[in-house]
Design a protein around this motif. Structure first.
Motif, PDB file in Angstrom:
ATOM      1  N   UNK A   1      54.301  53.304  10.984  1.00  0.00           N
ATOM      2  CA  UNK A   1      53.893  54.398  11.519  1.00  0.00           C
ATOM      3  C   UNK A   1      54.821  54.937  10.962  1.00  0.00           C
ATOM      4  N   UNK A   2      54.052  56.380  10.082  1.00  0.00           N
ATOM      5  CA  UNK A   2      54.482  57.587   9.621  1.00  0.00           C
ATOM      6  C   UNK A   2      54.757  58.387  10.445  1.00  0.00           C
ATOM      7  N   UNK A   3      56.208  59.190  10.994  1.00  0.00           N
ATOM      8  CA  UNK A   3      56.954  59.448  11.488  1.00  0.00           C
ATOM      9  C   UNK A   3      57.627  60.924  11.171  1.00  0.00           C
ATOM     10  N   UNK A   4      56.917  62.461  11.045  1.00  0.00           N
ATOM     11  CA  UNK A   4      57.339  63.229  10.160  1.00  0.00           C
ATOM     12  C   UNK A   4      58.779  63.963  11.076  1.00  0.00           C
ATOM     13  N   UNK A   5      58.860  63.560  12.398  1.00  0.00           N
ATOM     14  CA  UNK A   5      59.607  64.398  13.532  1.00  0.00           C
ATOM     15  C   UNK A   5      60.963  63.761  13.732  1.00  0.00           C
TER      16      UNK A   5
ATOM     17  N   UNK B   1      60.993  62.240   5.884  1.00  0.00           N
ATOM     18  CA  UNK B   1      62.384  62.567   5.240  1.00  0.00           C
ATOM     19  C   UNK B   1      63.041  61.824   5.418  1.00  0.00           C
ATOM     20  N   UNK B   2      63.999  60.274   5.682  1.00  0.00           N
ATOM     21  CA  UNK B   2      65.321  58.958   5.944  1.00  0.00           C
ATOM     22  C   UNK B   2      64.775  59.124   4.150  1.00  0.00           C
ATOM     23  N   UNK B   3      63.935  58.977   4.174  1.00  0.00           N
ATOM     24  CA  UNK B   3      63.163  58.170   3.379  1.00  0.00           C
ATOM     25  C   UNK B   3      63.830  58.755   1.509  1.00  0.00           C
ATOM     26  N   UNK B   4      63.519  60.204   1.913  1.00  0.00           N
ATOM     27  CA  UNK B   4      63.386  60.375   0.521  1.00  0.00           C
ATOM     28  C   UNK B   4      64.549  61.103   0.184  1.00  0.00           C
ATOM     29  N   UNK B   5      65.733  60.902   1.628  1.00  0.00           N
ATOM     30  CA  UNK B   5      67.416  61.287   0.919  1.00  0.00           C
ATOM     31  C   UNK B   5      66.823  62.836   0.162  1.00  0.00           C
ATOM     32  N   UNK B   6      67.652  62.636  -0.726  1.00  0.00           N
ATOM     33  CA  UNK B   6      67.853  64.097  -1.653  1.00  0.00           C
ATOM     34  C   UNK B   6      66.307  64.033  -2.553  1.00  0.00           C
ATOM     35  N   UNK B   7      66.046  63.509  -2.125  1.00  0.00           N
ATOM     36  CA  UNK B   7      64.663  63.667  -3.542  1.00  0.00           C
ATOM     37  C   UNK B   7      63.387  64.152  -2.138  1.00  0.00           C
ATOM     38  N   UNK B   8      62.534  64.455  -2.253  1.00  0.00           N
ATOM     39  CA  UNK B   8      60.918  65.507  -2.014  1.00  0.00           C
ATOM     40  C   UNK B   8      60.263  64.456  -1.435  1.00  0.00           C
ATOM     41  N   UNK B   9      59.272  64.087  -0.069  1.00  0.00           N
ATOM     42  CA  UNK B   9      58.617  62.888   0.055  1.00  0.00           C
ATOM     43  C   UNK B   9      57.675  64.759   0.976  1.00  0.00           C
ATOM     44  N   UNK B  10      56.129  64.010  -0.134  1.00  0.00           N
ATOM     45  CA  UNK B  10      54.951  64.284  -0.196  1.00  0.00           C
ATOM     46  C   UNK B  10      54.154  63.768   0.888  1.00  0.00           C
ATOM     47  N   UNK B  11      53.060  64.173   2.274  1.00  0.00           N
ATOM     48  CA  UNK B  11      52.256  63.786   2.598  1.00  0.00           C
ATOM     49  C   UNK B  11      51.260  64.004   2.218  1.00  0.00           C
ATOM     50  N   UNK B  12      49.829  63.743   1.602  1.00  0.00           N
ATOM     51  CA  UNK B  12      48.822  64.289   1.502  1.00  0.00           C
ATOM     52  C   UNK B  12      47.708  63.825   2.804  1.00  0.00           C
ATOM     53  N   UNK B  13      47.173  64.485   3.721  1.00  0.00           N
ATOM     54  CA  UNK B  13      46.303  63.796   4.469  1.00  0.00           C
ATOM     55  C   UNK B  13      45.089  64.278   4.188  1.00  0.00           C
ATOM     56  N   UNK B  14      44.996  64.700   3.326  1.00  0.00           N
ATOM     57  CA  UNK B  14      43.529  65.086   2.526  1.00  0.00           C
ATOM     58  C   UNK B  14      42.911  63.724   2.136  1.00  0.00           C
ATOM     59  N   UNK B  15      43.546  63.202   1.302  1.00  0.00           N
ATOM     60  CA  UNK B  15      43.947  62.635  -0.322  1.00  0.00           C
ATOM     61  C   UNK B  15      44.218  60.778   0.442  1.00  0.00           C
ATOM     62  N   UNK B  16      45.115  61.576   1.659  1.00  0.00           N
ATOM     63  CA  UNK B  16      45.837  59.417   1.779  1.00  0.00           C
ATOM     64  C   UNK B  16      46.471  59.004   1.335  1.00  0.00           C
ATOM     65  N   UNK B  17      47.390  59.981   1.334  1.00  0.00           N
ATOM     66  CA  UNK B  17      48.503  59.605   0.014  1.00  0.00           C
ATOM     67  C   UNK B  17      49.855  60.194   0.525  1.00  0.00           C
ATOM     68  N   UNK B  18      50.873  58.899   0.047  1.00  0.00           N
ATOM     69  CA  UNK B  18      52.651  59.573   0.467  1.00  0.00           C
ATOM     70  C   UNK B  18      53.626  58.988  -0.563  1.00  0.00           C
ATOM     71  N   UNK B  19      54.041  59.566  -0.905  1.00  0.00           N
ATOM     72  CA  UNK B  19      54.859  59.400  -1.971  1.00  0.00           C
ATOM     73  C   UNK B  19      56.106  60.204  -1.599  1.00  0.00           C
ATOM     74  N   UNK B  20      57.804  58.993  -2.602  1.00  0.00           N
ATOM     75  CA  UNK B  20      58.610  60.204  -2.807  1.00  0.00           C
ATOM     76  C   UNK B  20      58.635  60.439  -4.773  1.00  0.00           C
ATOM     77  N   UNK B  21      59.498  61.951  -4.903  1.00  0.00           N
ATOM     78  CA  UNK B  21      59.586  61.560  -5.921  1.00  0.00           C
ATOM     79  C   UNK B  21      61.249  62.401  -6.396  1.00  0.00           C
ATOM     80  N   UNK B  22      61.050  63.249  -7.134  1.00  0.00           N
ATOM     81  CA  UNK B  22      62.781  63.443  -7.683  1.00  0.00           C
ATOM     82  C   UNK B  22      62.013  64.843  -7.495  1.00  0.00           C
ATOM     83  N   UNK B  23      63.084  65.947  -7.158  1.00  0.00           N
ATOM     84  CA  UNK B  23      62.678  67.182  -6.836  1.00  0.00           C
ATOM     85  C   UNK B  23      62.178  67.175  -7.614  1.00  0.00           C
ATOM     86  N   UNK B  24      60.831  68.776  -7.768  1.00  0.00           N
ATOM     87  CA  UNK B  24      60.654  69.380  -8.822  1.00  0.00           C
ATOM     88  C   UNK B  24      60.309  70.552  -8.283  1.00  0.00           C
TER      89      UNK B  24
END
Length: 167
Positions: free
Chosen positions: A31-35, A109-132
């Motif tokens: 489960x993805x738990x943003x809280x 958030x924990x997975x991203x650490x100092x990076x950025x996590x994005x969840x796109x519920x419209x296009x059903x994708x989740x990713x962690x990337x470098x800050x932008x």
């Protein structure tokens, strides 16, 4: 970098978002738990004998509505592109969610650490990337003017500016 397709326990209502990953090279529905600010695992079938919790390693894991005993273990988490990440998990006793096929929760958030996590519920994708820089390729000027009131403690709200949307 981490990437996964978001799926749903109820696809019609788009509730109970989860991702399919490998934990210790074994398939897991998490489960993805943003809280949450930690990863939690209750399916001990995903652990190898070296990472099985012992009584002496237990500590208290406090959550919003409850507390439970947990062990802290480092486990391999592999995304859909076969990228492996060593992550810390709390291992707790089995929960009723296991009967629904869920092995645990992943905290974006924990997975991203100092990076950025994005969840796109419209296009059903989740990713962690470098800050932008979300500057909109020069189309907008971003100024820090204050905070958006958040009386309901929502983790993210959409924002529309000149016909463009931001998550």
């Amino acid at each position: 970098m981490f990437a996964a397709t978001v799926q749903y326990g109820d696809p019609e209502q788009k509730t109970d978002p989860y991702i399919d990953v490998l934990v210790n090279d074994r398939s897991a529905k998490m489960l993805l738990d943003t809280g949450s600010n930690a990863h939690v695992l209750w399916d001990t079938r995903l652990l190898d004998s070296a990472s099985l919790p012992t009584g002496e390693s237990l500590q208290t894991l406090d959550a919003i509505a409850s507390a439970t005993k947990a062990s802290n273990v480092m486990l391999s988490l592999t995304d859909g592109a076969n990228r492996q990440h060593l992550q810390r998990f709390y291992v707790i006793d089995e929960t009723p969610l296991m009967a629904l096929g869920y092995s645990g929760i992943v905290s974006p958030q924990f997975l991203a650490q100092e990076k950025v996590s994005l969840i796109d519920f419209k296009d059903d994708c989740f990713f962690v990337s470098e800050r932008f820089d979300p500057g909109g390729a020069g189309r907008y000027r971003l100024d820090v003017l204050g905070e958006i009131p958040n009386p309901h403690r929502v983790m993210a709200i959409p924002l529309g500016v000149r016909g463009d949307g931001f998550p």
